[in-house]
Design a protein around this motif. Sequence first.
Motif, PDB file in Angstrom:
ATOM      1  N   VAL A   1       0.862  -1.189   0.000  1.00  0.00           N
ATOM      2  CA  VAL A   1       0.000   0.000   0.000  1.00  0.00           C
ATOM      3  C   VAL A   1       0.895   1.234   0.000  1.00  0.00           C
ATOM      4  O   VAL A   1       1.923   1.255   0.694  1.00  0.00           O
ATOM      5  N   ALA A   2       0.515   2.247  -0.779  1.00  0.00           N
ATOM      6  CA  ALA A   2       1.266   3.505  -0.799  1.00  0.00           C
ATOM      7  C   ALA A   2       0.508   4.540   0.026  1.00  0.00           C
ATOM      8  O   ALA A   2      -0.677   4.780  -0.211  1.00  0.00           O
ATOM      9  N   VAL A   3       1.179   5.121   1.002  1.00  0.00           N
ATOM     10  CA  VAL A   3       0.576   6.156   1.836  1.00  0.00           C
ATOM     11  C   VAL A   3       1.268   7.476   1.520  1.00  0.00           C
ATOM     12  O   VAL A   3       2.491   7.593   1.663  1.00  0.00           O
ATOM     13  N   VAL A   4       0.482   8.462   1.086  1.00  0.00           N
ATOM     14  CA  VAL A   4       1.038   9.767   0.726  1.00  0.00           C
ATOM     15  C   VAL A   4       0.586  10.782   1.771  1.00  0.00           C
ATOM     16  O   VAL A   4      -0.597  10.847   2.118  1.00  0.00           O
ATOM     17  N   ALA A   5       1.563  11.539   2.283  1.00  0.00           N
ATOM     18  CA  ALA A   5       1.237  12.519   3.322  1.00  0.00           C
ATOM     19  C   ALA A   5       2.088  13.770   3.138  1.00  0.00           C
ATOM     20  O   ALA A   5       3.041  13.782   2.360  1.00  0.00           O
ATOM     21  N   GLU A   6       1.712  14.789   3.881  1.00  0.00           N
ATOM     22  CA  GLU A   6       2.440  16.056   3.791  1.00  0.00           C
ATOM     23  C   GLU A   6       3.892  15.909   4.227  1.00  0.00           C
ATOM     24  O   GLU A   6       4.778  16.541   3.657  1.00  0.00           O
TER      25      GLU A   6
END
Lengths: 274, 761
Positions: free
Chosen positions: B107-112
Amino acid sequence: MIPAAFDYVRAGSAAEAISLIGQHGSDAKFLAGGHSLLPLMKLRLAQPSVLVDIGRVKDLSYIKDAGDHIAIGALTRHMDVEKSSVLAQHAPLLAHAAGHVGDPQVRHRGTIGGSIAHADPASDLPATTLALGATYVVQGPKGTREIKASDFYVGFLESALAPDEMLTEIRVPKMNGAGWSFQKFNRRAQDWAIVGVAAWRRNGDSGVALVNMGQTPVLASSVSGALKSGASIADAAELAVAEASPSADNNASVEYRTHLAKVLVRRALEQASA
Amino acid sequence: MGIIGERVLRTEDPDLLTGKGTYIDNLDLPGAAHVVYVRSTVAHARIVSIDADEARTMPGVLGVHTFADVDADGYGLVPNDHPMLPAQIRRPVLASDVVRYVGEPVVAVVAETRAQAVDAVERVIVDYDPLPVLVDMEEAKSDGVVLFPEFGTNTVVKIPSGREADFSACDVVIEARIVNQRLAPSPLEPRVAASRWEAPDANGVRRFTHWQACQGAHSVRAPICEMYGLPPEQVRVIVPDVGGGFGAKAFNYPEDILLPWLAKKHDRPVRYTETRTESMNGLGHGRAQVQYVKLGGTRDGRLLAYSLDVVQDSGAWPRFGAFLPVLTRRMATGTYDIPSVSFTASSVLTNTVPTIAYRGAGRPEAAAAIERAVDLFAAEIGMDAVDVRRINVIAPERFPFKNTLGTTYDSGQYAKAIDLVLDAADYPALRAEQARRRAAGDTVMLGIGVCSYVEITAASAGGEYGSVTVHEGDDGAVRATVVTGTTPYGQGHRTAWAMLAADRLGLRVEDITVLHGDTDIVPHSEVSGASRSLQLGGTNVWRAAGTVVDRARDIAARLLEADVADVIVADGVFHVAGTPAVSVNWSQIIDSAEPDQLSAIGDFAQADGTFPSGAHLAVVEVDTETGKVVLRSLVAVDDAGRILNPLLAEGQVHGGLVQGAAQALFEEVVYDPDGNPLTGNFADYGFPSAAEFPSFVTVHLESPTPLNDLGAKGIGESGTIGATPAVQSAVIDALSHLGIRHIDLPCSPRRVWEAISGAVG
């Protein structure tokens, strides 16, 4: 390699640190040199909610001649232990062992108190101070108490320290000219010992402790007992693991660790007797 | 003239040492988001469900993406590395229904921020239904469990035997099973990449810029274009400073090839930097062979027949590692003339990190196998293994030499290399010391190991882009700009190419600017690997500079009103031979030149690979009570043809020797039977430090290749090829009086002690 979020407070004195730990409860941890705790936090194996930074508590970094023993402040860095002229004279085994902790960067940051309080059986200084019959001074909300090194280590990374107590001083009896040896067996210079031995010998008396041979640092009392009764070094070394409970890992089987402990105890005693 | 062969200091170093280098993690990318991947915690399992609800609500989280999201846009599958890999096995960019190794991105988690992404990753719950795990490559080869049932077998690449080796005339035949263990390349800089879609141009086309720490901008761009269906001109790949690659960064990985999609999805730059543990359990691994050797010959030491059967672990997804036996095969017979040879190999899938190229890539494995076999053969006939080598090495007058497997070696002085290494180490004195210690019954025994090796560099042959332009600099001074297709990741290309251009142009090294690693600047390039850069890229810089000088001489002849044949150039000044008082300089030539006249592209393509060779000698002390090995000295004769800059060459040799000796003594990727990696950091993985090594002795030997203008072969990998067998052999030699003939790599204290206790009972 990013720790979970935590709060950070800085203590100016031991009393303030203990008070802060008391306020924040059992999820709070003391931060000294950080070389045991921070790696665990970065791997998220430790997730304290609050760090009480005692790194700036000034009056806990010292090495003093206290008559029959040397008193070492808990925040004294490994490099200062290694280079201490007082220890070179009165407890050279400890100074020498401190020079084998980690690498130079670790030794400039890590502290003797942090290493002992972390109670890692694979660390060099818990076993070394155990062999030397050290006493640890701890301070809590109700004042100070002394704990013998032989009573301090109760389990893997577990000590007799209460959550609101802080290790403040290590008292190492003067070696009074005893012969000594520190045998650290590892693959790379900066590694933890696969097996280590700290030993001293003077007349009939001796102290032998093992690194990484069980859940805690191990005092090899049977070896000292045999020597006291006049056993040869070779025979005494055969008892090296009587008190130990080694486990297996990538570097060593139980059988290999046991073998190494016997060889290293024999070598340590030979060197200490030379 | 005369800078070739000089120890010119690396022009790269002042910036790198003072923090002025540009690594991708330090790039200022305004507005960039960070991606962190949820990775499989199990080696082989069906994904039952993915619960990302809580993660989506975490602070700073911009998006949580699974295979289904990417697949819905049509970008679910990663292009295969090689057309010869089975088409039935196509890798999803994120695990789709099955995970196949611990560390595989799910899973790819994108955050600031990175920290926010790491926090959210912890809240993604993946439910797994375990499947049978294959860790052992030989078990995988038996196909008891088949990892891709639709493919029908775990063997993804098979090299059948051309003909059987004929052992019938041999007096003595030895056989052995040898492990060439799995290694982690461990570059100091782990995988780092970033992607940014640019604003639409006048035609409304949005280009995108992709930064990646890699070994070739165009080779990273091609799969990106293939995956996203983009024309090459729409994608700009930039490779700034790279902190090591060792082959592992020659490839795209799912973690970086997904960035263009993530950047588009979020309409902002997205960057990726992995942790050391992610790198240890995700960046491709190297080596990973089990070798069955059989070597026969006469009692007086003549080798007659050799067979090598290789099982290659290709890991969970077939990549370049599956083809390593192809390279192992080419020099399987090493430096020896062995008349009858057979080679077979099977590359098999397991539930481990996919294998790729790692410094040497197939050649260290070949050298380790034949050198071990020669030692075993020598022990069996009771001859010094050095003498067996001397009897069988290919004589210098026989080059070019075609070995029994059909590979043509260009040049070499194999016996001389052995003689030089023995002299430099004072071999007789070492043997005498060994005998003394044995006679005295010392606890610590001395061991001496000698390896003779040959390897192939620029294995794929061909060319590499190189252009040189002489022009006026911004400050009005004469400058030259080199544009190269090579991609340095520590080697010192900028220094080396500047030397080549400076030498031909008569300019100073500091007058030369070397540009590389940007598809908008470099028209085309190949992967910088297989020690190809100097021979191919360097030769083209040399040729391009030569063409520019020729054109400049034409101009100078016109200005001097002389015959061009009489015009010479020295220190950047052109004059008629014998009358230096009347001359023209580069400034005058630049003023008189037509546009582009002083710019040229090298036209060199090499017909074949070149074959560096050498001999290494290791001396070890082995504590027979504990099994601990201390490397006392390592002497290396490395013949890489003509040497451009001995300082750069020695840097390559020293680094290679460390990695080679590390394979012999320290490094090994270990999985438990459930496929859990046990060596995921530098505390557990035996990555050595300077404290574990002596200073090395390097001895000069040059057999120039006839295949390029410079006479140069590659030297990037020789250390890893010669040092491993030399050190391993030394350890075994120290214990040979106990009847010990073999200890597998790495010769760790535990393995050495087990061998000793097995021998002495």
